[in-house]
Design an enzyme around this catalytic site. Structure first.
Site, short mmCIF file in Angstrom:
data_model
loop_
_atom_site.label_atom_id
_atom_site.label_comp_id
_atom_site.label_asym_id
_atom_site.label_seq_id
_atom_site.Cartn_x
_atom_site.Cartn_y
_atom_site.Cartn_z
N THR A 40 0.82 -1.22 0.00
CA THR A 40 0.00 0.00 0.00
C THR A 40 0.85 1.25 0.00
O THR A 40 0.47 2.27 -0.58
CB THR A 40 -0.94 0.00 1.23
N TYR A 53 -7.74 1.08 -4.40
CA TYR A 53 -6.43 1.39 -4.96
C TYR A 53 -5.77 0.10 -5.43
O TYR A 53 -6.25 -1.01 -5.14
CB TYR A 53 -5.53 2.07 -3.91
N THR A 119 1.18 -4.26 4.39
CA THR A 119 0.92 -4.53 5.80
C THR A 119 0.33 -5.92 6.06
O THR A 119 0.42 -6.42 7.18
CB THR A 119 -0.03 -3.47 6.38
N ASP A 120 -0.28 -6.55 5.05
CA ASP A 120 -0.98 -7.81 5.30
C ASP A 120 -0.06 -8.89 5.86
O ASP A 120 -0.46 -9.67 6.73
CB ASP A 120 -1.64 -8.32 4.01
N LYS A 192 -0.57 -7.41 12.90
CA LYS A 192 -1.62 -6.53 12.39
C LYS A 192 -2.93 -6.91 13.07
O LYS A 192 -3.35 -8.06 13.05
CB LYS A 192 -1.73 -6.66 10.87
N GLU A 311 -3.21 -29.05 28.99
CA GLU A 311 -4.45 -29.76 28.72
C GLU A 311 -4.27 -30.87 27.68
O GLU A 311 -5.18 -31.65 27.43
CB GLU A 311 -5.53 -28.78 28.25
#
Length: 354
Positions: A40, A53, A119-120, A192, A311
């Site tokens: 981005t 975009y 950013t993903d 993120k 557990e």
């Protein structure tokens, strides 16, 4: 006339001295190489006010020219490594980045590296590089939540901040860092957390390690969990296949059985709560382990540790746990570990040390 000539001489001498001073200051600046991958921060849209975009369309030279202030902080050079949205990030690009960064530092052609990134998957790339960059010099990832054409774009300020962090001597030896929204994060812990907010990057367990404000970087603490031993990927062309399976109520064992048939090398199970699973999925994961697939229990909660033996009888089932790594980061450490060993004890130690 003589007075005028004298004034001109003094003026010329002053300009020469200023030029020499400026040259000297430039020579003293740290050398920062910016490796662009798209995202981005290099995105462009048709409107300043619309969200739509296309990521990765702006090349690195235009990206750098948009922030001339970075040249006051460092001697800047730029390279285009990839031009993609980070949803398309791949092992191939990771290996290319790691090899290029190691070569830059080995050849002493830069003092620090900044990576512009979508950013993903930024947190995954950061974790991979944290485990594979063999030098202590600063490596800083940066991105943006809004494209470069947006009225309220955040990329230029983030890039300025990232170069500021990379150029700061205090960034040395802190592992790979992420600079976003005026904060500095350890790549190991950052994730993120929100789809669209500029404050999306957080470290839910420990918080940011530093702040960027008024042209200064202030560090407050440093992680003690930086890898003591890095993974050498200099000759690697691929990584062992590891997949993630998401846990939920009444989950089916079908995805696990499908991966057994695919003969993957590892499975990260993003379990409920403390990495838990229902009985059918548990039986399927046990079958996978018996087939030689390394099963790593993580959790889907977004924070906290997945603990050994609490557990689940991990020893009896042959499982390892991710400690406090989220599933996507656990996958990376498991892939790299499987390059060297399939021994469960050794792999578990890798998770407890990183």
């Amino acid at each position: 006339m003589k007075k005028r000539i004298l004034m001109l001489f003094v003026f010329a001498l002053t300009l020469q001295m200023q030029a020499q001073t400026n040259t000297g200051n430039t020579e003293k600046l740290p050398r920062v190489t910016i490796l662009a991958t798209g995202g981005t921060i290099a995105g462009a849209g048709e409107s300043e006010t619309k969200a739509a975009y296309t990521a990765g369309t702006v090349p690195v030279d235009i990206l750098l020219n948009a922030v001339p202030q970075i040249h006051e902080l460092a001697k800047i050079s730029g390279e285009q490594i990839a031009q993609i949205g980070s949803q398309d990030m791949s092992v191939e690009v990771w290996l290319k980045l790691a090899k290029r960064i190691n070569r830059i530092f080995e050849e002493d052609s830069a003092d620090a590296v900044v990576i512009t990134h979508g950013t993903d998957t930024m947190e995954e790339t950061g974790t991979f590089l944290d485990l594979t960059v063999m030098f202590d010099k600063p490596v800083v990832l940066v991105g943006a939540m809004r494209p470069s054409t947006a009225m309220s774009q955040d990329g230029n300020k983030n890039l300025l901040d990232a170069v500021m962090v990379a150029a700061d001597p205090a960034s040395q030896g802190k592992g790979v860092l992420v600079a976003m929204n005026g904060l500095v994060f350890d790549a190991r812990d950052v994730t993120k957390t929100v789809t669209t907010s500029t404050s999306t990057f957080q470290s839910r367990n420990f918080g940011p390690i530093g702040l960027i404000y008024d042209g200064k970087v202030n560090f407050y603490y440093q992680s003690t969990r930086n890898p003591s031993q890095k993974f050498d990927v200099s000759k690697a062309t691929s990584l062992p296949q590891v997949e993630i399976i998401y846990g939920y109520a009444d989950a089916s064992p079908v995805p696990v059985d499908a991966l057994i048939k695919t003969k993957v090398k590892g499975i990260v199970y993003a379990g409920m709560g403390n990495g838990n699973f229902n009985a059918p999925v548990g039986k399927a994961l046990e079958r996978a382990s018996k087939e030689g697939i390394v099963v790593c229990r993580s959790n889907r909660t977004g924070a906290g540790r997945t603990t050994l033996y609490n557990e689940v009888d991990d020893a009896a089932l042959g499982f390892v746990v991710a400690d406090d790594l989220n599933p996507q980061k656990a996958r990376i450490l498991l892939m790299l570990s499987l390059m060297e060993t399939s021994n469960r004890t050794s792999i578990q130690n890798n998770f407890f040390k990183y």
